[in-house]
Write a protein that holds these residues in place. Structure first.
Motif, PDB file in Angstrom:
ATOM      1  N   ALA A 117      -4.733  -3.280  12.807  1.00  0.00           N
ATOM      2  CA  ALA A 117      -5.815  -3.513  13.760  1.00  0.00           C
ATOM      3  C   ALA A 117      -6.770  -4.601  13.274  1.00  0.00           C
ATOM      4  CB  ALA A 117      -6.585  -2.211  13.996  1.00  0.00           C
ATOM      5  N   GLY A 118      -6.595  -5.031  12.022  1.00  0.00           N
ATOM      6  CA  GLY A 118      -7.444  -6.086  11.491  1.00  0.00           C
ATOM      7  C   GLY A 118      -8.755  -5.596  10.887  1.00  0.00           C
ATOM      8  N   ILE A 119      -8.917  -4.289  10.766  1.00  0.00           N
ATOM      9  CA  ILE A 119     -10.136  -3.750  10.151  1.00  0.00           C
ATOM     10  C   ILE A 119     -10.139  -4.060   8.661  1.00  0.00           C
ATOM     11  CG2 ILE A 119     -11.361  -1.620   9.557  1.00  0.00           C
ATOM     12  CD1 ILE A 119     -10.588  -0.615  12.377  1.00  0.00           C
ATOM     13  N   PHE A 120      -8.983  -3.939   8.022  1.00  0.00           N
ATOM     14  CA  PHE A 120      -8.842  -4.331   6.623  1.00  0.00           C
ATOM     15  C   PHE A 120      -8.311  -5.754   6.590  1.00  0.00           C
ATOM     16  CE2 PHE A 120      -7.749   0.315   5.516  1.00  0.00           C
ATOM     17  CZ  PHE A 120      -9.076   0.636   5.349  1.00  0.00           C
ATOM     18  N   GLY A 121      -9.000  -6.607   5.863  1.00  0.00           N
ATOM     19  CA  GLY A 121      -8.489  -7.942   5.598  1.00  0.00           C
ATOM     20  C   GLY A 121      -7.628  -7.873   4.355  1.00  0.00           C
ATOM     21  N   LYS A 122      -7.505  -9.000   3.693  1.00  0.00           N
ATOM     22  CA  LYS A 122      -6.717  -8.990   2.467  1.00  0.00           C
ATOM     23  C   LYS A 122      -7.456  -8.211   1.390  1.00  0.00           C
ATOM     24  CE  LYS A 122      -8.510 -13.427   0.940  1.00  0.00           C
ATOM     25  NZ  LYS A 122      -8.197 -14.758   0.520  1.00  0.00           N
ATOM     26  N   ARG A 123      -6.711  -7.644   0.484  1.00  0.00           N
ATOM     27  CA  ARG A 123      -7.297  -6.896  -0.625  1.00  0.00           C
ATOM     28  C   ARG A 123      -7.468  -7.847  -1.796  1.00  0.00           C
ATOM     29  NH1 ARG A 123      -3.850  -1.293  -0.204  1.00  0.00           N
ATOM     30  NH2 ARG A 123      -3.924  -1.215   2.051  1.00  0.00           N
ATOM     31  N   THR A 124      -8.676  -7.880  -2.307  1.00  0.00           N
ATOM     32  CA  THR A 124      -8.993  -8.794  -3.401  1.00  0.00           C
ATOM     33  C   THR A 124      -9.702  -8.047  -4.516  1.00  0.00           C
ATOM     34  OG1 THR A 124     -11.143  -9.392  -2.491  1.00  0.00           O
ATOM     35  CG2 THR A 124      -9.263 -10.722  -1.790  1.00  0.00           C
ATOM     36  N   VAL A 125      -9.956  -8.755  -5.580  1.00  0.00           N
ATOM     37  CA  VAL A 125     -10.727  -8.216  -6.695  1.00  0.00           C
ATOM     38  C   VAL A 125     -12.105  -8.859  -6.655  1.00  0.00           C
ATOM     39  CG1 VAL A 125     -10.896  -8.132  -9.207  1.00  0.00           C
ATOM     40  CG2 VAL A 125      -8.673  -7.874  -8.104  1.00  0.00           C
TER      41      VAL A 125
ATOM     42  N   ASP B 203     -13.092   1.070  -3.634  1.00  0.00           N
ATOM     43  CA  ASP B 203     -12.042   0.789  -4.617  1.00  0.00           C
ATOM     44  C   ASP B 203     -10.688   0.786  -3.912  1.00  0.00           C
ATOM     45  OD1 ASP B 203     -10.302   0.578  -6.733  1.00  0.00           O
ATOM     46  OD2 ASP B 203     -11.031   2.357  -7.786  1.00  0.00           O
ATOM     47  N   SER B 204     -10.251  -0.402  -3.515  1.00  0.00           N
ATOM     48  CA  SER B 204      -8.992  -0.493  -2.771  1.00  0.00           C
ATOM     49  C   SER B 204      -7.771  -0.321  -3.663  1.00  0.00           C
ATOM     50  CB  SER B 204      -8.902  -1.830  -2.028  1.00  0.00           C
ATOM     51  OG  SER B 204      -8.814  -2.893  -2.950  1.00  0.00           O
ATOM     52  N   SER B 205      -7.979  -0.174  -4.972  1.00  0.00           N
ATOM     53  CA  SER B 205      -6.837   0.018  -5.865  1.00  0.00           C
ATOM     54  C   SER B 205      -6.436   1.488  -5.986  1.00  0.00           C
ATOM     55  CB  SER B 205      -7.155  -0.541  -7.257  1.00  0.00           C
ATOM     56  OG  SER B 205      -8.127   0.250  -7.905  1.00  0.00           O
TER      57      SER B 205
ATOM     58  N   ARG C  67     -13.156   6.748   9.038  1.00  0.00           N
ATOM     59  CA  ARG C  67     -14.391   6.294   8.393  1.00  0.00           C
ATOM     60  C   ARG C  67     -14.387   6.602   6.896  1.00  0.00           C
ATOM     61  NH1 ARG C  67     -16.152   7.552  13.502  1.00  0.00           N
ATOM     62  NH2 ARG C  67     -17.431   5.938  14.488  1.00  0.00           N
ATOM     63  N   LYS C  68     -13.891   7.817   6.536  1.00  0.00           N
ATOM     64  CA  LYS C  68     -13.804   8.176   5.120  1.00  0.00           C
ATOM     65  C   LYS C  68     -12.824   7.261   4.390  1.00  0.00           C
ATOM     66  CE  LYS C  68     -14.907  13.088   5.584  1.00  0.00           C
ATOM     67  NZ  LYS C  68     -14.349  14.451   5.492  1.00  0.00           N
ATOM     68  N   ILE C  69     -11.692   6.984   5.021  1.00  0.00           N
ATOM     69  CA  ILE C  69     -10.695   6.094   4.414  1.00  0.00           C
ATOM     70  C   ILE C  69     -11.294   4.699   4.212  1.00  0.00           C
ATOM     71  CG2 ILE C  69      -8.502   4.882   4.811  1.00  0.00           C
ATOM     72  CD1 ILE C  69      -7.510   7.489   6.183  1.00  0.00           C
ATOM     73  N   ILE C  70     -11.986   4.195   5.229  1.00  0.00           N
ATOM     74  CA  ILE C  70     -12.616   2.873   5.136  1.00  0.00           C
ATOM     75  C   ILE C  70     -13.619   2.857   3.989  1.00  0.00           C
ATOM     76  CG2 ILE C  70     -14.181   1.274   6.306  1.00  0.00           C
ATOM     77  CD1 ILE C  70     -12.757   2.142   8.960  1.00  0.00           C
ATOM     78  N   SER C  71     -14.427   3.893   3.885  1.00  0.00           N
ATOM     79  CA  SER C  71     -15.432   3.961   2.824  1.00  0.00           C
ATOM     80  C   SER C  71     -14.783   3.960   1.443  1.00  0.00           C
ATOM     81  CB  SER C  71     -16.289   5.209   3.013  1.00  0.00           C
ATOM     82  OG  SER C  71     -17.242   5.310   1.992  1.00  0.00           O
ATOM     83  N   ILE C  72     -13.746   4.748   1.279  1.00  0.00           N
ATOM     84  CA  ILE C  72     -13.039   4.817  -0.003  1.00  0.00           C
ATOM     85  C   ILE C  72     -12.412   3.465  -0.332  1.00  0.00           C
ATOM     86  CG2 ILE C  72     -11.031   5.831  -1.179  1.00  0.00           C
ATOM     87  CD1 ILE C  72     -11.679   8.427   0.519  1.00  0.00           C
ATOM     88  N   MET C  73     -11.754   2.850   0.651  1.00  0.00           N
ATOM     89  CA  MET C  73     -11.080   1.572   0.422  1.00  0.00           C
ATOM     90  C   MET C  73     -12.081   0.465   0.089  1.00  0.00           C
ATOM     91  SD  MET C  73      -7.715   1.966   0.825  1.00  0.00           S
ATOM     92  CE  MET C  73      -7.078   0.384   1.332  1.00  0.00           C
ATOM     93  N   GLN C  74     -13.267   0.495   0.706  1.00  0.00           N
ATOM     94  CA  GLN C  74     -14.284  -0.507   0.379  1.00  0.00           C
ATOM     95  C   GLN C  74     -14.783  -0.348  -1.055  1.00  0.00           C
ATOM     96  OE1 GLN C  74     -17.202  -2.133   3.517  1.00  0.00           O
ATOM     97  NE2 GLN C  74     -17.088   0.067   3.860  1.00  0.00           N
TER      98      GLN C  74
END
Length: 159
Positions: free
Chosen positions: A50-58, A21-23, A12-19
């Motif tokens: 698992a498909g939780i992260f889609g493509k990373r965009t700006v 700023d995925s850079s 959950r922490k990783i998901i929050s951080i990635m949402q």
């Protein structure tokens, strides 16, 4: 329907951080979740697979690019065949100003989110759309005055 993936507090922490700023580097993320780099990287890869992260965009600020108006176009049709839907999907994908398209319940069949420069640009998009899509019964637009909650961050308390 795809299987729901089991995640823990670190995920959950990783998901929050990635949402937010995925850079960020894997080292920075690992530090923030109190892991070393390799276990953090494996968790990120598992979440991707698992498909939780889609493509990373700006995330673009469309107004700074001159696209100052957000319009929502509501469409109704009397056609609901697979062939019509395929043609409609191709048409929507051919119009770059359309950034989202939702199939709806209720009195509206489809809802489009569109970014345009001005009303003339909106009319051009409208004309292009009705030229590409047959059998539209009703096409109407509404315009956003202000976006009070921009972004698509999903709080970890919801999953």
């Amino acid at each position: 329907m795809k299987e729901i993936i089991e995640i823990d507090a670190i995920d959950r922490k990783i998901i929050s951080i990635m949402q937010s700023d995925s850079s960020k580097s894997i080292q920075t993320i690992a530090d923030q979740v109190n892991l070393t780099v390799n276990p953090c990287w494996r968790r990120i890869k598992r979440l991707e697979q698992a498909g939780i992260f889609g493509k990373r965009t700006v995330q673009l600020h469309h107004a700074k690019l001159g696209l100052r108006i957000t319009a929502f176009i509501m469409l109704r049709t009397d056609q609901h065949s697979a062939a019509w839907l395929d043609q409609f999907t191709q048409a929507v994908n051919a119009v770059p100003e359309i950034v989202e398209c939702h199939r709806m319940t209720g009195s509206v069949d489809y809802l489009l989110k569109v970014f345009v420069r001005d009303l003339t640009h909106h009319d051009q998009v409208y004309q292009r759309l009705i030229g590409l899509v047959p059998s539209l019964v009703d096409v109407s637009s509404t315009f956003s005055m202000e976006n009070l909650k921009p972004g698509a961050i999903i709080e970890s308390s919801t999953y």
